[in-house]
Motif scaffolding. Sequence first.
Motif, mmCIF file in Angstrom:
data_model
loop_
_atom_site.group_PDB
_atom_site.id
_atom_site.type_symbol
_atom_site.label_atom_id
_atom_site.label_comp_id
_atom_site.label_asym_id
_atom_site.label_seq_id
_atom_site.Cartn_x
_atom_site.Cartn_y
_atom_site.Cartn_z
ATOM 1 N N ASN A 86 0.592 -1.215 -0.245
ATOM 2 C CA ASN A 86 0.395 0.038 0.384
ATOM 3 C C ASN A 86 0.825 1.203 0.043
ATOM 4 O O ASN A 86 1.981 1.140 0.565
ATOM 5 C CB ASN A 86 -1.276 -0.094 1.437
ATOM 6 N N LEU A 87 0.894 1.774 -1.057
ATOM 7 C CA LEU A 87 1.086 3.802 -0.934
ATOM 8 C C LEU A 87 0.508 4.574 -0.427
ATOM 9 O O LEU A 87 -0.685 4.389 -0.149
ATOM 10 C CB LEU A 87 1.939 3.612 -2.360
ATOM 11 N N THR A 88 1.242 5.620 -0.239
ATOM 12 C CA THR A 88 0.374 6.972 0.007
ATOM 13 C C THR A 88 0.875 7.519 -0.774
ATOM 14 O O THR A 88 2.372 8.428 -0.687
ATOM 15 C CB THR A 88 0.539 7.643 1.447
ATOM 16 N N LEU A 89 1.001 8.635 -1.874
ATOM 17 C CA LEU A 89 1.582 9.262 -2.758
ATOM 18 C C LEU A 89 1.047 10.849 -2.406
ATOM 19 O O LEU A 89 0.071 11.120 -2.854
ATOM 20 C CB LEU A 89 1.251 9.201 -4.737
ATOM 21 N N LYS A 90 2.547 11.579 -2.010
ATOM 22 C CA LYS A 90 1.529 12.899 -1.988
ATOM 23 C C LYS A 90 2.718 13.690 -2.934
ATOM 24 O O LYS A 90 4.016 13.620 -3.408
ATOM 25 C CB LYS A 90 2.604 13.359 -0.306
ATOM 26 N N MET A 91 1.472 14.509 -4.011
ATOM 27 C CA MET A 91 1.936 15.457 -4.791
ATOM 28 C C MET A 91 1.250 16.393 -4.775
ATOM 29 O O MET A 91 0.321 16.828 -4.221
ATOM 30 C CB MET A 91 0.870 14.545 -6.805
#
Length: 77
Positions: free
Chosen positions: A6-11
């Motif tokens: 599981n990833l959390t992308l902060k863009m």
Amino acid sequence: MTKTINLTLKMWRQSGPDSKGRLDINPATDISTDMSFLEKLDVINEKLTLEGKDPIAIEQDCREGICGSCGAEVNGR
């Protein structure tokens, strides 16, 4: 059996140089560890599109690994 993460992308997102920007946080679940980073972005883009959100823009996507245009900086590396 393929392992998943599981990833959390902060863009940082903004529509243009004069537009106010914002930090978008996008969770991505059950992402295969066998995928390249660009393949992971494809999966995330499909989800964003289905949600009616703008996909992540990718300038070059040939994936040949020759010129480096599809390179990305992840966590400062």
